[in-house]
Scaffold this motif. Sequence first.
Motif, PDB file in Angstrom:
ATOM      1  N   MET A  69       0.990  -0.859  -0.125  1.00 34.36           N
ATOM      2  CA  MET A  69       0.317   0.517  -0.157  1.00 34.36           C
ATOM      3  C   MET A  69       0.767   1.017   0.128  1.00 34.36           C
ATOM      4  O   MET A  69       1.677   0.973   0.846  1.00 34.36           O
ATOM      5  CB  MET A  69      -0.761   0.265   1.046  1.00 34.36           C
ATOM      6  CG  MET A  69      -1.861  -0.968   0.940  1.00 34.36           C
ATOM      7  SD  MET A  69      -3.042  -1.373  -0.175  1.00 34.36           S
ATOM      8  CE  MET A  69      -3.730  -0.187   0.413  1.00 34.36           C
ATOM      9  N   LYS A  70       0.284   2.327  -0.342  1.00 38.41           N
ATOM     10  CA  LYS A  70       1.003   3.376  -1.111  1.00 38.41           C
ATOM     11  C   LYS A  70       0.657   4.438  -0.213  1.00 38.41           C
ATOM     12  O   LYS A  70      -0.746   4.503  -0.327  1.00 38.41           O
ATOM     13  CB  LYS A  70       1.087   4.199  -1.600  1.00 38.41           C
ATOM     14  CG  LYS A  70       2.080   4.652  -2.294  1.00 38.41           C
ATOM     15  CD  LYS A  70       2.233   5.657  -3.602  1.00 38.41           C
ATOM     16  CE  LYS A  70       2.977   7.160  -4.155  1.00 38.41           C
ATOM     17  NZ  LYS A  70       3.470   7.072  -4.796  1.00 38.41           N
ATOM     18  N   TRP A  71       1.143   5.721   0.872  1.00 44.23           N
ATOM     19  CA  TRP A  71       0.467   6.191   1.989  1.00 44.23           C
ATOM     20  C   TRP A  71       0.110   7.643   1.143  1.00 44.23           C
ATOM     21  O   TRP A  71       1.838   8.018   1.593  1.00 44.23           O
ATOM     22  CB  TRP A  71       1.058   5.944   3.351  1.00 44.23           C
ATOM     23  CG  TRP A  71       1.145   6.775   3.924  1.00 44.23           C
ATOM     24  CD1 TRP A  71       1.465   7.625   4.807  1.00 44.23           C
ATOM     25  CD2 TRP A  71      -0.730   7.060   5.012  1.00 44.23           C
ATOM     26  NE1 TRP A  71       0.656   8.164   5.484  1.00 44.23           N
ATOM     27  CE2 TRP A  71      -0.406   7.566   6.088  1.00 44.23           C
ATOM     28  CE3 TRP A  71      -1.935   6.134   4.826  1.00 44.23           C
ATOM     29  CZ2 TRP A  71      -1.636   8.647   7.131  1.00 44.23           C
ATOM     30  CZ3 TRP A  71      -2.699   6.358   5.295  1.00 44.23           C
ATOM     31  CH2 TRP A  71      -2.894   7.843   6.223  1.00 44.23           C
ATOM     32  N   ASN A  72      -0.719   8.265   1.153  1.00 43.75           N
ATOM     33  CA  ASN A  72      -0.783   9.407   0.865  1.00 43.75           C
ATOM     34  C   ASN A  72      -1.315  10.888   0.814  1.00 43.75           C
ATOM     35  O   ASN A  72      -1.234  11.232   1.204  1.00 43.75           O
ATOM     36  CB  ASN A  72      -1.519   9.187  -0.592  1.00 43.75           C
ATOM     37  CG  ASN A  72      -0.637   8.418  -1.617  1.00 43.75           C
ATOM     38  OD1 ASN A  72       0.351   8.185  -1.987  1.00 43.75           O
ATOM     39  ND2 ASN A  72      -1.711   8.038  -2.593  1.00 43.75           N
ATOM     40  N   LEU A  73      -0.532  10.427   2.561  1.00 46.25           N
ATOM     41  CA  LEU A  73      -1.234  11.621   3.434  1.00 46.25           C
ATOM     42  C   LEU A  73      -0.577  12.496   3.424  1.00 46.25           C
ATOM     43  O   LEU A  73      -1.255  14.133   2.661  1.00 46.25           O
ATOM     44  CB  LEU A  73      -1.429  11.057   5.450  1.00 46.25           C
ATOM     45  CG  LEU A  73      -1.080  12.645   5.783  1.00 46.25           C
ATOM     46  CD1 LEU A  73      -2.603  12.412   5.965  1.00 46.25           C
ATOM     47  CD2 LEU A  73      -0.689  12.088   7.360  1.00 46.25           C
TER      48      LEU A  73
ATOM     49  N   ALA B   2      -9.587   5.846  -0.289  1.00 46.22           N
ATOM     50  CA  ALA B   2      -9.101   5.240  -1.561  1.00 46.22           C
ATOM     51  C   ALA B   2      -7.061   6.723  -1.975  1.00 46.22           C
ATOM     52  O   ALA B   2      -6.679   6.302  -2.876  1.00 46.22           O
ATOM     53  CB  ALA B   2      -9.553   4.970  -2.515  1.00 46.22           C
ATOM     54  N   ASP B   3      -8.260   7.739  -1.576  1.00 45.90           N
ATOM     55  CA  ASP B   3      -7.348   9.213  -1.913  1.00 45.90           C
ATOM     56  C   ASP B   3      -6.053   8.636  -0.561  1.00 45.90           C
ATOM     57  O   ASP B   3      -4.560   8.962  -0.877  1.00 45.90           O
ATOM     58  CB  ASP B   3      -7.630  10.431  -1.875  1.00 45.90           C
ATOM     59  CG  ASP B   3      -8.453  10.707  -2.468  1.00 45.90           C
ATOM     60  OD1 ASP B   3      -8.759  10.434  -3.663  1.00 45.90           O
ATOM     61  OD2 ASP B   3      -9.760  11.445  -1.852  1.00 45.90           O
ATOM     62  N   LEU B   4      -6.071   8.404   0.658  1.00 44.11           N
ATOM     63  CA  LEU B   4      -5.516   8.078   1.313  1.00 44.11           C
ATOM     64  C   LEU B   4      -4.410   6.270   1.198  1.00 44.11           C
ATOM     65  O   LEU B   4      -2.713   7.073   1.044  1.00 44.11           O
ATOM     66  CB  LEU B   4      -5.450   8.516   2.582  1.00 44.11           C
ATOM     67  CG  LEU B   4      -6.069   9.355   3.367  1.00 44.11           C
ATOM     68  CD1 LEU B   4      -6.389   8.973   5.023  1.00 44.11           C
ATOM     69  CD2 LEU B   4      -4.793  10.932   3.863  1.00 44.11           C
TER      70      LEU B   4
END
Length: 114
Positions: free
Chosen positions: A1-5, A64-66
């Motif tokens: 998973m890629k974390w996009n905060l 899904a954005d995060l």
Amino acid sequence: MKWNLRMVAAQRDLWRPTEVLAAFQQVGFSPSLSKVAALWSGTPVTVRLDDLDKMCAALNCTVADLLQAEPLAAMEAAPESERRAVGAEEELPGPVRPVPRGRRGSGPRSLPPS
């Protein structure tokens, strides 16, 4: 998973962990600044679902954005021809015999003490 905060926060014009903390506090989510800084600077190993829900509410985004799913590195490295189903027959070069410990190329066995 890629974390996009960081990306999601930047899209909301939030550039520092303190600004993200203020946004979290507006929706009733009050983690410590050190927790927000850890979420900001790296990928968390775990995230509680209720915390994730509050983060999404504060940043006006979806889960899904995060979190973006990424293919596993091990799956990318293995070519299709090497993948086999469990129980699939495999051609071995001959009978496989175990080698006892300490016997790998050490010659004949010594006699026990008398």
